[in-house]
Scaffold this motif. Sequence first.
Motif, mmCIF file in Angstrom:
data_model
loop_
_atom_site.group_PDB
_atom_site.id
_atom_site.type_symbol
_atom_site.label_atom_id
_atom_site.label_comp_id
_atom_site.label_asym_id
_atom_site.label_seq_id
_atom_site.Cartn_x
_atom_site.Cartn_y
_atom_site.Cartn_z
ATOM 1 N N ALA A 156 1.860 -17.124 -7.271
ATOM 2 C CA ALA A 156 1.425 -16.720 -8.608
ATOM 3 C C ALA A 156 -0.080 -16.528 -8.707
ATOM 4 O O ALA A 156 -0.557 -15.739 -9.528
ATOM 5 C CB ALA A 156 1.894 -17.772 -9.629
ATOM 6 N N ASP A 157 -0.861 -17.212 -7.869
ATOM 7 C CA ASP A 157 -2.308 -17.119 -7.990
ATOM 8 C C ASP A 157 -2.897 -15.950 -7.205
ATOM 9 O O ASP A 157 -4.112 -15.850 -7.052
ATOM 10 C CB ASP A 157 -2.961 -18.434 -7.538
ATOM 11 C CG ASP A 157 -2.418 -18.905 -6.190
ATOM 12 O OD1 ASP A 157 -1.520 -18.221 -5.655
ATOM 13 O OD2 ASP A 157 -2.876 -19.954 -5.689
ATOM 14 N N VAL A 158 -2.057 -15.072 -6.689
ATOM 15 C CA VAL A 158 -2.522 -13.870 -5.967
ATOM 16 C C VAL A 158 -2.182 -12.648 -6.806
ATOM 17 O O VAL A 158 -1.073 -12.547 -7.350
ATOM 18 C CB VAL A 158 -1.863 -13.765 -4.575
ATOM 19 C CG1 VAL A 158 -2.239 -12.454 -3.899
ATOM 20 C CG2 VAL A 158 -2.284 -14.944 -3.713
ATOM 21 N N ASN A 159 -3.132 -11.740 -6.920
ATOM 22 C CA ASN A 159 -2.909 -10.498 -7.669
ATOM 23 C C ASN A 159 -2.179 -9.507 -6.770
ATOM 24 O O ASN A 159 -2.776 -8.628 -6.136
ATOM 25 C CB ASN A 159 -4.237 -9.929 -8.153
ATOM 26 C CG ASN A 159 -4.049 -8.793 -9.152
ATOM 27 O OD1 ASN A 159 -2.931 -8.293 -9.334
ATOM 28 N ND2 ASN A 159 -5.124 -8.408 -9.804
ATOM 29 N N GLY A 160 -0.867 -9.646 -6.702
ATOM 30 C CA GLY A 160 -0.082 -8.830 -5.779
ATOM 31 C C GLY A 160 -0.038 -7.369 -6.144
ATOM 32 O O GLY A 160 0.012 -6.500 -5.265
ATOM 33 N N VAL A 161 -0.054 -7.053 -7.452
ATOM 34 C CA VAL A 161 0.012 -5.650 -7.873
ATOM 35 C C VAL A 161 -1.214 -4.894 -7.380
ATOM 36 O O VAL A 161 -1.118 -3.821 -6.776
ATOM 37 C CB VAL A 161 0.146 -5.567 -9.404
ATOM 38 C CG1 VAL A 161 0.082 -4.113 -9.864
ATOM 39 C CG2 VAL A 161 1.431 -6.215 -9.854
ATOM 40 N N THR A 162 -2.379 -5.450 -7.644
ATOM 41 C CA THR A 162 -3.618 -4.813 -7.177
ATOM 42 C C THR A 162 -3.662 -4.765 -5.659
ATOM 43 O O THR A 162 -4.129 -3.785 -5.070
ATOM 44 C CB THR A 162 -4.838 -5.574 -7.713
ATOM 45 O OG1 THR A 162 -4.761 -5.623 -9.143
ATOM 46 C CG2 THR A 162 -6.131 -4.893 -7.308
ATOM 47 N N LEU A 163 -3.161 -5.819 -5.019
ATOM 48 C CA LEU A 163 -3.191 -5.871 -3.554
ATOM 49 C C LEU A 163 -2.335 -4.762 -2.947
ATOM 50 O O LEU A 163 -2.780 -4.043 -2.052
ATOM 51 C CB LEU A 163 -2.708 -7.244 -3.102
ATOM 52 C CG LEU A 163 -2.944 -7.638 -1.645
ATOM 53 C CD1 LEU A 163 -3.036 -9.151 -1.519
ATOM 54 C CD2 LEU A 163 -1.842 -7.130 -0.739
ATOM 55 N N VAL A 164 -1.106 -4.592 -3.461
ATOM 56 C CA VAL A 164 -0.220 -3.574 -2.890
ATOM 57 C C VAL A 164 -0.744 -2.173 -3.170
ATOM 58 O O VAL A 164 -0.815 -1.325 -2.274
ATOM 59 C CB VAL A 164 1.210 -3.749 -3.439
ATOM 60 C CG1 VAL A 164 2.078 -2.552 -3.063
ATOM 61 C CG2 VAL A 164 1.824 -5.019 -2.891
ATOM 62 N N ASN A 165 -1.105 -1.894 -4.414
ATOM 63 C CA ASN A 165 -1.608 -0.560 -4.742
ATOM 64 C C ASN A 165 -2.896 -0.249 -3.991
ATOM 65 O O ASN A 165 -3.118 0.881 -3.541
ATOM 66 C CB ASN A 165 -1.833 -0.445 -6.249
ATOM 67 C CG ASN A 165 -0.529 -0.452 -7.028
ATOM 68 O OD1 ASN A 165 0.503 -0.027 -6.515
ATOM 69 N ND2 ASN A 165 -0.563 -0.932 -8.253
ATOM 70 N N GLY A 166 -3.740 -1.284 -3.845
ATOM 71 C CA GLY A 166 -4.975 -1.067 -3.089
ATOM 72 C C GLY A 166 -4.702 -0.829 -1.617
ATOM 73 O O GLY A 166 -5.371 -0.004 -0.980
ATOM 74 N N LEU A 167 -3.720 -1.553 -1.060
ATOM 75 C CA LEU A 167 -3.389 -1.353 0.354
ATOM 76 C C LEU A 167 -2.819 0.038 0.592
ATOM 77 O O LEU A 167 -3.134 0.680 1.600
ATOM 78 C CB LEU A 167 -2.388 -2.421 0.797
ATOM 79 C CG LEU A 167 -1.927 -2.351 2.249
ATOM 80 C CD1 LEU A 167 -3.115 -2.487 3.196
ATOM 81 C CD2 LEU A 167 -0.888 -3.430 2.541
ATOM 82 N N VAL A 168 -1.990 0.512 -0.339
ATOM 83 C CA VAL A 168 -1.452 1.876 -0.212
ATOM 84 C C VAL A 168 -2.581 2.906 -0.254
ATOM 85 O O VAL A 168 -2.640 3.826 0.572
ATOM 86 C CB VAL A 168 -0.414 2.139 -1.317
ATOM 87 C CG1 VAL A 168 -0.029 3.614 -1.344
ATOM 88 C CG2 VAL A 168 0.821 1.281 -1.120
#
Length: 434
Positions: A156-168
């Motif tokens: 929960a403490d990781v911003n997964g949405v930003t991480l995935v979109n940024g990685l793409v």
Amino acid sequence: MNAIPPAVQPPVNDEIDLAALFHSLWEQKLLIALVTLLVGLLAAAYAFLATPEYQVQSMLRPAAIKDLDALNRTGVYELTPEQAMQRVGASLESYDSRLAYFRANPGLFEALRQPNRSLEQTFESFNREAFKMLQPDPKKIDSLSAYVGIQLTYPADVNGVTLVNGLVEHAIQAEREKIAADLQTVIQNRLNQLELKMAAARANYEASKDARIAELLEADSLKRAQLQDELKALRQQLKDRRDNRITQLDEAIRIAKALGIGKPTTPSALGEGERVAQGSVIRTEVNNQQIPLYFMGSEALEAERNALLQRRSDDFTEPRIAEIAKELQLLAHNRQVEVLNQRENEDLFLKDLAIWREEATRLRNLSVDVTELKLVSVDQVAVDPLRPVKPKKALILALGVVLGGMLGLFIALLRNGLRRGASRHHSDQSSLSS
């Protein structure tokens, strides 16, 4: 005295009395409920206290043909939409690409940092457990179109949405940079190849021109030597002919003087001797034999001999000598060699040079904005999930209650079995004592 018969042992009944078993379990209902409640509470504690994990994913599909048309129209680099999608997918799956994104965005992974692990160790653990590539199953053919995706499971403490979109976006941009570098390399290699072709063509032209000039000069030299030899032979022939003529004249002069022929005469006139002519007489002599030379008279013969002795050149007597002199004069300057040497822009005479220059100019002026190149179509972007995927509270609670009930029943059955064993042992002891 009568013997006492031995005590009869009661038969052992190993069959389970369901009514008695149910009665025993019912008597232990509080124990079963207590165990069930305890295990259920433990499951609830885990379900509500465990760190929730969320899951997001992003799906990519092939771009439209028009999106890659500018790149493919260059004629030096071809990339189909499927190939572009596979390249981006490979970049998403690449450990090196993910690590580069991790290093470029440390703030997104700050919650994962552990004091006893290095940056690479932290990323290694997260990369192995959190990421999952999504691809159609090659064994199934029900997929309407090709796709590639990435799925991330994160705390929960990781911003997964930003991480995935940024990685793409990082993977797409990395592939754009690779394509730009590849395009420049291919263009430069093509230009180098064209320069080598033009340099080879110029070298070949220079060698051909030098060979042609050498061939022409060699032909002129050979022709000049042949003409000189012919001229020398002709002059020697004329000299020998003159010497032979002088020798003939000397012999004829001696004969003419011996016969007393001073003036030109004929054989018939010489035979008549001196005769007084009456009136005007015209003599005509027909003879098919050559008249000897001494009949020309010594005076004419001596005059001819003196003229031959005083001659310095016999060239005028042979027309071929004049022709040889003309040909030698023409060979003094080879105009074709002069024209070849006077060429200023020799590139005009190189075959295919114009085509190569046109291609080189086109390659130098190629302008493709790769930074805006659409390699894939993002069919699904990562969005904030509605609920965590872990832990599944309802399932954990249900499993806790079921397992707790089973454990309570097991304990109750175990106690019941121990009681029956103890009761049977006690009855056995009582029978033996009686």
